[in-house]
Write a protein that holds these residues in place. Sequence first.
Motif, PDB file in Angstrom:
ATOM      1  N   LEU A  39      -6.111  43.751  21.563  1.00 47.68           N
ATOM      2  CA  LEU A  39      -5.542  44.807  20.727  1.00 47.68           C
ATOM      3  C   LEU A  39      -6.542  45.948  20.582  1.00 47.68           C
ATOM      4  O   LEU A  39      -7.754  45.728  20.537  1.00 47.68           O
ATOM      5  CB  LEU A  39      -5.172  44.278  19.344  1.00 47.68           C
ATOM      6  CG  LEU A  39      -3.998  43.297  19.235  1.00 47.68           C
ATOM      7  CD1 LEU A  39      -3.666  43.042  17.770  1.00 47.68           C
ATOM      8  CD2 LEU A  39      -2.771  43.800  19.967  1.00 47.68           C
ATOM      9  N   ASP A  40      -6.035  47.170  20.499  1.00 42.34           N
ATOM     10  CA  ASP A  40      -6.926  48.285  20.222  1.00 42.34           C
ATOM     11  C   ASP A  40      -7.388  48.211  18.774  1.00 42.34           C
ATOM     12  O   ASP A  40      -6.776  47.534  17.933  1.00 42.34           O
ATOM     13  CB  ASP A  40      -6.231  49.616  20.495  1.00 42.34           C
ATOM     14  CG  ASP A  40      -5.035  49.839  19.578  1.00 42.34           C
ATOM     15  OD1 ASP A  40      -5.228  50.333  18.453  1.00 42.34           O
ATOM     16  OD2 ASP A  40      -3.904  49.500  19.994  1.00 42.34           O
ATOM     17  N   ALA A  41      -8.457  48.915  18.459  1.00 43.36           N
ATOM     18  CA  ALA A  41      -9.080  48.810  17.143  1.00 43.36           C
ATOM     19  C   ALA A  41      -8.125  49.208  16.026  1.00 43.36           C
ATOM     20  O   ALA A  41      -8.085  48.573  14.965  1.00 43.36           O
ATOM     21  CB  ALA A  41     -10.338  49.673  17.094  1.00 43.36           C
ATOM     22  N   GLY A  42      -7.333  50.261  16.256  1.00 46.61           N
ATOM     23  CA  GLY A  42      -6.407  50.712  15.221  1.00 46.61           C
ATOM     24  C   GLY A  42      -5.359  49.671  14.900  1.00 46.61           C
ATOM     25  O   GLY A  42      -5.073  49.391  13.727  1.00 46.61           O
ATOM     26  N   THR A  43      -4.765  49.089  15.937  1.00 47.32           N
ATOM     27  CA  THR A  43      -3.731  48.075  15.724  1.00 47.32           C
ATOM     28  C   THR A  43      -4.315  46.823  15.092  1.00 47.32           C
ATOM     29  O   THR A  43      -3.722  46.237  14.186  1.00 47.32           O
ATOM     30  CB  THR A  43      -3.060  47.718  17.061  1.00 47.32           C
ATOM     31  OG1 THR A  43      -2.493  48.903  17.629  1.00 47.32           O
ATOM     32  CG2 THR A  43      -1.960  46.691  16.855  1.00 47.32           C
ATOM     33  N   ALA A  44      -5.486  46.420  15.551  1.00 42.26           N
ATOM     34  CA  ALA A  44      -6.134  45.234  14.992  1.00 42.26           C
ATOM     35  C   ALA A  44      -6.439  45.427  13.510  1.00 42.26           C
ATOM     36  O   ALA A  44      -6.211  44.530  12.684  1.00 42.26           O
ATOM     37  CB  ALA A  44      -7.415  44.925  15.757  1.00 42.26           C
ATOM     38  N   GLY A  45      -6.930  46.596  13.152  1.00 34.22           N
ATOM     39  CA  GLY A  45      -7.213  46.878  11.750  1.00 34.22           C
ATOM     40  C   GLY A  45      -5.956  46.915  10.912  1.00 34.22           C
ATOM     41  O   GLY A  45      -5.956  46.460   9.757  1.00 34.22           O
ATOM     42  N   PHE A  46      -4.882  47.425  11.486  1.00 37.20           N
ATOM     43  CA  PHE A  46      -3.606  47.484  10.784  1.00 37.20           C
ATOM     44  C   PHE A  46      -3.085  46.077  10.495  1.00 37.20           C
ATOM     45  O   PHE A  46      -2.663  45.771   9.373  1.00 37.20           O
ATOM     46  CB  PHE A  46      -2.592  48.256  11.631  1.00 37.20           C
ATOM     47  CG  PHE A  46      -1.224  48.365  11.025  1.00 37.20           C
ATOM     48  CD1 PHE A  46      -0.971  49.255  10.004  1.00 37.20           C
ATOM     49  CD2 PHE A  46      -0.185  47.572  11.493  1.00 37.20           C
ATOM     50  CE1 PHE A  46       0.296  49.360   9.445  1.00 37.20           C
ATOM     51  CE2 PHE A  46       1.076  47.668  10.951  1.00 37.20           C
ATOM     52  CZ  PHE A  46       1.329  48.570   9.928  1.00 37.20           C
ATOM     53  N   VAL A  47      -3.118  45.199  11.487  1.00 43.33           N
ATOM     54  CA  VAL A  47      -2.660  43.820  11.305  1.00 43.33           C
ATOM     55  C   VAL A  47      -3.504  43.111  10.249  1.00 43.33           C
ATOM     56  O   VAL A  47      -2.988  42.391   9.385  1.00 43.33           O
ATOM     57  CB  VAL A  47      -2.693  43.056  12.643  1.00 43.33           C
ATOM     58  CG1 VAL A  47      -2.380  41.574  12.420  1.00 43.33           C
ATOM     59  CG2 VAL A  47      -1.693  43.662  13.623  1.00 43.33           C
ATOM     60  N   ALA A  48      -4.812  43.329  10.303  1.00 45.33           N
ATOM     61  CA  ALA A  48      -5.700  42.712   9.314  1.00 45.33           C
ATOM     62  C   ALA A  48      -5.386  43.228   7.912  1.00 45.33           C
ATOM     63  O   ALA A  48      -5.450  42.471   6.932  1.00 45.33           O
ATOM     64  CB  ALA A  48      -7.156  42.986   9.675  1.00 45.33           C
TER      65      ALA A  48
END
Length: 285
Positions: free
Chosen positions: A238-247
Amino acid sequence: MPTYAVTGATGRLGRLVIEQLLDTGVPATEIAAIVRSPEKAADLAARGVEIRRADYDDPSTLPGAVALVRRLLLISGDTPGQRTAQHTAVIEAAALAGVERLVYTSILKADTTTNPLAPEHKATEEILAASGLPHTVLRNGWYTENYTDQLPQYLQSGTILGATGGSKVSAAARIDYATAAAAALTRDEDGNTVYELGGTAFTFDELADAVTEVTGTTIVHRDLSAAELASALENVGLDAGTAGFVAALDHSIAIGELATDSDDLSRLIGRPGTPLRDAIRAARA
């Protein structure tokens, strides 16, 4: 002319709502399916449902789509960042058309949650209140399918990753929310109503236990910090933005924002929500 209209009617929720209306005895001639691609609604047309084309992003298509409709279900758009403008266009068209009641699918605790998906829902609720339209707000919690759709990954890895801190999530099956929407659309109510909707709450440990029991494969839950979860998601692509969003979504669970003790869902649908293990069995099948 149709009494009821459903936007996003060929989506996973919208199609189920129309099926619920038909199954509960609403004549097909009283239902309009508002869709972007009429060809995807051929099966609904074959059952006698009126198909109306409209696009949230093209306000000129909306007045005709909601004309002469008494009750309208506005299913929230699926593009974050564009929802407020899209929903506003539908609300304005509904108000001009004289729609008697608008039902909107929002998010659990929309007015208080820090959930990153919530701001556009909160804004839509405020726009709806200012419109003067009689309305019903369905604040849907998480879908059980958010988890059952990941069964292949759980079974492959043997692990459910999360950053929920042991807190619970009041998820419910999509069919439960669809049944609630159909009930809200057809029931007679005065004034404006807000329903906080969610199923029986469970932790991720309980989710892992349920998957283990249903599938016979041992699944364990690893609870991480939000930062650790984001890093783990980046490591699997996952890209950083998507990963941060999921978290951030899991953090919302951790602080109790996706759990509710409201019984609004069971009261609306006239039965308990779909049990977690039944939802897993259905997904497994």
